[in-house]
Design an enzyme around this catalytic site. Structure first.
Site, PDB file in Angstrom:
ATOM      1  N   ASP A   1     -23.428  11.522  12.624  1.00 42.36           N
ATOM      2  CA  ASP A   1     -22.336  11.998  13.483  1.00 42.36           C
ATOM      3  C   ASP A   1     -21.274  10.918  13.678  1.00 42.36           C
ATOM      4  OD1 ASP A   1     -22.718  14.607  14.168  1.00 42.36           O
ATOM      5  OD2 ASP A   1     -23.826  14.192  16.014  1.00 42.36           O
TER       6      ASP A   1
ATOM      7  N   GLY B   1       0.814  -1.225   0.000  1.00 41.10           N
ATOM      8  CA  GLY B   1       0.000   0.000   0.000  1.00 41.10           C
ATOM      9  C   GLY B   1       0.837   1.260   0.000  1.00 41.10           C
TER      10      GLY B   1
ATOM     11  N   ARG C   1       1.291   3.591  -2.007  1.00 44.58           N
ATOM     12  CA  ARG C   1       0.790   4.818  -2.630  1.00 44.58           C
ATOM     13  C   ARG C   1      -0.312   5.483  -1.808  1.00 44.58           C
ATOM     14  NH1 ARG C   1       1.595   4.483  -9.031  1.00 44.58           N
ATOM     15  NH2 ARG C   1      -0.337   3.314  -9.150  1.00 44.58           N
ATOM     16  N   GLY C   2      -0.723   4.840  -0.741  1.00 44.43           N
ATOM     17  CA  GLY C   2      -1.790   5.392   0.104  1.00 44.43           C
ATOM     18  C   GLY C   2      -1.244   6.416   1.090  1.00 44.43           C
TER      19      GLY C   2
ATOM     20  N   TRP D   1     -21.058  18.183   7.789  1.00 46.61           N
ATOM     21  CA  TRP D   1     -21.980  17.085   8.118  1.00 46.61           C
ATOM     22  C   TRP D   1     -22.144  16.929   9.633  1.00 46.61           C
ATOM     23  CZ3 TRP D   1     -19.693  12.601   4.630  1.00 46.61           C
ATOM     24  CH2 TRP D   1     -19.844  12.960   3.282  1.00 46.61           C
TER      25      TRP D   1
ATOM     26  N   VAL E   1      -0.870   6.255   4.432  1.00 49.09           N
ATOM     27  CA  VAL E   1       0.105   5.725   5.394  1.00 49.09           C
ATOM     28  C   VAL E   1       1.319   5.128   4.683  1.00 49.09           C
ATOM     29  CG1 VAL E   1       0.490   4.044   7.221  1.00 49.09           C
ATOM     30  CG2 VAL E   1      -1.674   5.258   7.101  1.00 49.09           C
TER      31      VAL E   1
ATOM     32  N   TYR F   1     -15.782  -2.520   8.314  1.00 44.07           N
ATOM     33  CA  TYR F   1     -14.342  -2.239   8.296  1.00 44.07           C
ATOM     34  C   TYR F   1     -13.707  -2.665   9.626  1.00 44.07           C
ATOM     35  CZ  TYR F   1     -10.122   0.685   7.981  1.00 44.07           C
ATOM     36  OH  TYR F   1      -8.834   1.143   7.956  1.00 44.07           O
TER      37      TYR F   1
ATOM     38  N   SER G   1      -7.044   0.229  13.242  1.00 44.80           N
ATOM     39  CA  SER G   1      -7.750   1.511  13.236  1.00 44.80           C
ATOM     40  C   SER G   1      -8.437   1.695  14.582  1.00 44.80           C
ATOM     41  CB  SER G   1      -8.795   1.479  12.132  1.00 44.80           C
ATOM     42  OG  SER G   1      -9.797   2.426  12.390  1.00 44.80           O
ATOM     43  N   SER G   2      -8.640   2.953  14.973  1.00 47.88           N
ATOM     44  CA  SER G   2      -9.286   3.200  16.273  1.00 47.88           C
ATOM     45  C   SER G   2     -10.753   2.773  16.278  1.00 47.88           C
ATOM     46  CB  SER G   2      -9.172   4.675  16.646  1.00 47.88           C
ATOM     47  OG  SER G   2      -9.767   5.467  15.654  1.00 47.88           O
ATOM     48  N   CYS G   3     -11.337   2.528  15.085  1.00 52.15           N
ATOM     49  CA  CYS G   3     -12.755   2.142  15.053  1.00 52.15           C
ATOM     50  C   CYS G   3     -12.978   0.699  15.491  1.00 52.15           C
ATOM     51  CB  CYS G   3     -13.355   2.388  13.680  1.00 52.15           C
ATOM     52  SG  CYS G   3     -12.705   1.288  12.441  1.00 52.15           S
TER      53      CYS G   3
ATOM     54  N   HIS H   1     -12.382  11.187   4.574  1.00 51.39           N
ATOM     55  CA  HIS H   1     -12.609  11.491   5.988  1.00 51.39           C
ATOM     56  C   HIS H   1     -12.807  12.999   6.142  1.00 51.39           C
ATOM     57  CE1 HIS H   1     -10.940   7.433   6.781  1.00 51.39           C
ATOM     58  NE2 HIS H   1     -11.853   7.474   7.713  1.00 51.39           N
TER      59      HIS H   1
ATOM     60  N   THR I   1      -4.949   6.482  15.431  1.00 47.69           N
ATOM     61  CA  THR I   1      -6.121   7.342  15.508  1.00 47.69           C
ATOM     62  C   THR I   1      -6.417   7.887  14.105  1.00 47.69           C
ATOM     63  OG1 THR I   1      -7.078   9.141  16.750  1.00 47.69           O
ATOM     64  CG2 THR I   1      -4.784   9.436  16.067  1.00 47.69           C
ATOM     65  N   ASN I   2      -7.328   8.865  13.974  1.00 46.09           N
ATOM     66  CA  ASN I   2      -7.633   9.439  12.650  1.00 46.09           C
ATOM     67  C   ASN I   2      -6.387  10.109  12.087  1.00 46.09           C
ATOM     68  OD1 ASN I   2     -10.561   8.987  12.719  1.00 46.09           O
ATOM     69  ND2 ASN I   2     -10.475  10.454  14.396  1.00 46.09           N
TER      70      ASN I   2
ATOM     71  N   LYS J   1     -10.684  -5.321  10.475  1.00 43.21           N
ATOM     72  CA  LYS J   1      -9.438  -4.928  11.163  1.00 43.21           C
ATOM     73  C   LYS J   1      -9.215  -5.766  12.426  1.00 43.21           C
ATOM     74  CE  LYS J   1      -7.626  -1.899   8.489  1.00 43.21           C
ATOM     75  NZ  LYS J   1      -6.310  -2.126   7.891  1.00 43.21           N
TER      76      LYS J   1
HETATM   77  P1  GDP Z   1     -15.314   8.696  11.422  1.00 46.65           P
HETATM   78  O1  GDP Z   1     -14.222   9.270  12.275  1.00 46.65           O
HETATM   79  O2  GDP Z   1     -15.171   7.236  11.168  1.00 46.65           O
HETATM   80  O3  GDP Z   1     -16.683   9.032  11.964  1.00 46.65           O
HETATM   81  O4  GDP Z   1     -15.204   9.306   9.947  1.00 46.65           O
HETATM   82  P2  GDP Z   1     -15.155  10.759   9.278  1.00 46.65           P
HETATM   83  O5  GDP Z   1     -13.784  11.326   9.353  1.00 46.65           O
HETATM   84  O6  GDP Z   1     -15.712  10.570   7.900  1.00 46.65           O
HETATM   85  O7  GDP Z   1     -16.171  11.678  10.093  1.00 46.65           O
HETATM   86  C1  GDP Z   1     -15.864  12.258  11.339  1.00 46.65           C
HETATM   87  C2  GDP Z   1     -16.937  13.258  11.749  1.00 46.65           C
HETATM   88  O8  GDP Z   1     -16.850  14.423  10.913  1.00 46.65           O
HETATM   89  C3  GDP Z   1     -18.379  12.759  11.620  1.00 46.65           C
HETATM   90  O9  GDP Z   1     -19.120  13.229  12.738  1.00 46.65           O
HETATM   91  C4  GDP Z   1     -18.852  13.434  10.332  1.00 46.65           C
HETATM   92  O10 GDP Z   1     -20.261  13.594  10.287  1.00 46.65           O
HETATM   93  C5  GDP Z   1     -18.142  14.763  10.463  1.00 46.65           C
HETATM   94  N1  GDP Z   1     -18.036  15.538   9.198  1.00 46.65           N
HETATM   95  C6  GDP Z   1     -18.386  16.844   9.040  1.00 46.65           C
HETATM   96  N2  GDP Z   1     -18.244  17.244   7.776  1.00 46.65           N
HETATM   97  C7  GDP Z   1     -17.769  16.172   7.083  1.00 46.65           C
HETATM   98  C8  GDP Z   1     -17.427  15.968   5.722  1.00 46.65           C
HETATM   99  O11 GDP Z   1     -17.535  16.851   4.871  1.00 46.65           O
HETATM  100  N3  GDP Z   1     -16.941  14.728   5.381  1.00 46.65           N
HETATM  101  C9  GDP Z   1     -16.803  13.722   6.314  1.00 46.65           C
HETATM  102  N4  GDP Z   1     -16.319  12.544   5.922  1.00 46.65           N
HETATM  103  N5  GDP Z   1     -17.158  13.887   7.618  1.00 46.65           N
HETATM  104  C10 GDP Z   1     -17.631  15.081   8.001  1.00 46.65           C
END
Ligand code: GDP
Length: 319
Positions: free
Chosen positions: A273, A11, A13-14, A203, A16, A137, A108-110, A180, A165-166, A141
Site C-alpha cells: 500500500d 530532464g 524529456r521527462g 495493487w 516535469v 529516493y 518530492s512529497s515522499c 506510478h 505532490t504526486n 531528494k
Molecule cells: P507511492 O505514491 O509512492 O506509494 O507510489 P505509487 O503511485 O506507485 O502507488 C500509490 C498507491 O497506488 C499504492 O498504494 C499502490 O499500491 C497503489 N496502486 C494500485 N494499483 C497500482 C498500480 O497498478 N501501479 C502502481 N504503481 N500503484 C498502484
C-alpha cells in the site's frame, strides 16, 4: 528571468521537464538550453562541469531524476539513491561554480516522515522515519534540498526547492512495472476494455489516500516561483499541491468511468500500500499567490487522450 535569459532544463524529456519546456515556450522564453542523456550524462561530474563551463546557463530547472513507482523504488533502491545523488550534486555544484543566477530543485512529497501529521507542512521535514518503500529516493531528494540550502548559506547562491505532490500528465511513464498508480491504471483499464477482459487488478487495498496534480499546474507553479520569489523570501522549500486527496479506490472509479471499462475490479493485497496518506499543506504557496487550476477529472481525460494518441503512433510505426 528575462525572455532572452539562457535557461537550462535538466530532464526536459521527462514528465516535469517536458511540461516546464511547454510552459516556458508558451511564455515566450526563447533561449532554452536542452541536452539529452546521450549528449550529457548528468551522473558524470566532468561532463556536467564541461557543459556548464561551455554553456554558462543563467537559470537552471533541475527536473532530471531517476523516478519510478512503488515497485521500482523498492526493487532498485541502490540505483535510485546513487543516480539521484550524483545528478543533484553535480548540477548544484556546477551551478555554484559557474555563477548560475537562480536554480530550482524538484523534490518530492515522499521526503516527509511516514507518520507525519496531515496535511504535510514544510516544517515536518526530518522529524521522523521515512516510508520504507521509497526511502532510498527520499534520502537522495532530502540531500538535494539540503545541498541547495547549504550552498545558499555558505556561498550566497539563490537555489530554491519545491516539493510537488504526486504528478501525472502527458509524457508520463506508462510501464506497468515501474510507473506510478495513475498511468498504470489508465493503461490497465484501457487494455482491459480493448481486450474485453472481465477484471482489472489494482495493487494494495485501495485505502491509501493520494493527492494528484496535473504536471502543467506544477510547471506553472515552478515558473511562477522562478519569476517572482528568491530563496531569501521563501526559505528552504515550498510544497506544491492541490490541497485535496482521494482514496486509491476513488481514483480507480474515476479512471474506470473515463476509460469506459464495464468489468470488475480486484484488489491484489499481496502488493504494498505504501504510505497511508500524503497530502500537502499548500498554505505557504497560496499565501504567495498561486493555486492549481486543472481538475482531477479534466486532467485524467487529457492524459487518457495523450495515452491513446501515443498508442496509435506505436501501432502505425509497427505497421
Ligand atoms: P507511492 O505514491 O509512492 O506509494 O507510489 P505509487 O503511485 O506507485 O502507488 C500509490 C498507491 O497506488 C499504492 O498504494 C499502490 O499500491 C497503489 N496502486 C494500485 N494499483 C497500482 C498500480 O497498478 N501501479 C502502481 N504503481 N500503484 C498502484
Amino acid at each position: 528571468m528575462d525572455k532572452e535569459s539562457k535557461i537550462y532544463i535538466a530532464g526536459h524529456r521527462g514528465l516535469v521537464g517536458s511540461a516546464l519546456k511547454r510552459k516556458l515556450e508558451s511564455k515566450d522564453y526563447t533561449n532554452l538550453l536542452l541536452r539529452t542523456h546521450k549528449g550529457l550524462d548528468l551522473t558524470k561530474q566532468q561532463e556536467v562541469n564541461d557543459f556548464f563551463e561551455q554553456e554558462k546557463p543563467e537559470y537552471v530547472f533541475l527536473a532530471a531524476a531517476k523516478v519510478g513507482g512503488i515497485l521500482a523504488n523498492s526493487t532498485y533502491p541502490a540505483q535510485f539513491i546513487y543516480e539521484n545523488m550524483m545528478i543533484e550534486a553535480n548540477i548544484i555544484h556546477a551551478s555554484y561554480k559557474y555563477g548560475v543566477k537562480k536554480l530550482l530543485f524538484l523534490g518530492s512529497s515522499c521526503i516527509y516522515p511516514k507518520f507525519a501529521p496531515q496535511p504535510l507542512k514544510e516544517k515536518y521535514l526530518l522529524t521522523g522515519l521515512l516510508e520504507e518503500t521509497n526511502e532510498a529516493y527520499a534520502v537522495a531528494k532530502i540531500a538535494g534540498i539540503r545541498l541547495c540550502k547549504h550552498y545558499n548559506q555558505q556561498y550566497g547562491t539563490n537555489f530554491i526547492s519545491v516539493m510537488p505532490t504526486n504528478l501525472y500528465g502527458p509524457n508520463d511513464n506508462f510501464d506497468l512495472e515501474t510507473s506510478h498508480v495513475m498511468p498504470a491504471l489508465i493503461r490497465k483499464f484501457h487494455e482491459a476494455k480493448v481486450n474485453n477482459e472481465p477484471e482489472v487488478i489494482v495493487w494494495g487495498t485501495g485505502k491509501p489516500l493520494r493527492e494528484f496534480m496535473h504536471v502543467d499546474d506544477m510547471a506553472d507553479a515552478c515558473v511562477f516561483l522562478m519569476e517572482n520569489y528568491d530563496f531569501s523570501e521563501i526559505g528552504e522549500f515550498v510544497n506544491i499541491g492541490v490541497g485535496e486527496d482521494v482514496p486509491i479506490s476513488e481514483l480507480v472509479k474515476i479512471i474506470k468511468e473515463i476509460v469506459g471499462f464495464k468489468g470488475k475490479i480486484k484488489y491484489d493485497t499481496s502488493k504494498p500500500d505504501g504510505t497511508p496518506r500524503k497530502l500537502m499543506d499548500v498554505t505557504k504557496l497560496s499565501s504567495l499567490g498561486w493555486k492549481a487550476n486543472i481538475s482531477l477529472r479534466n486532467g485524467i481525460k487529457e492524459t487518457y487522450e495523450f495515452y491513446m494518441k501515443t498508442q496509435r503512433i506505436k501501432i502505425k510505426i509497427a505497421i
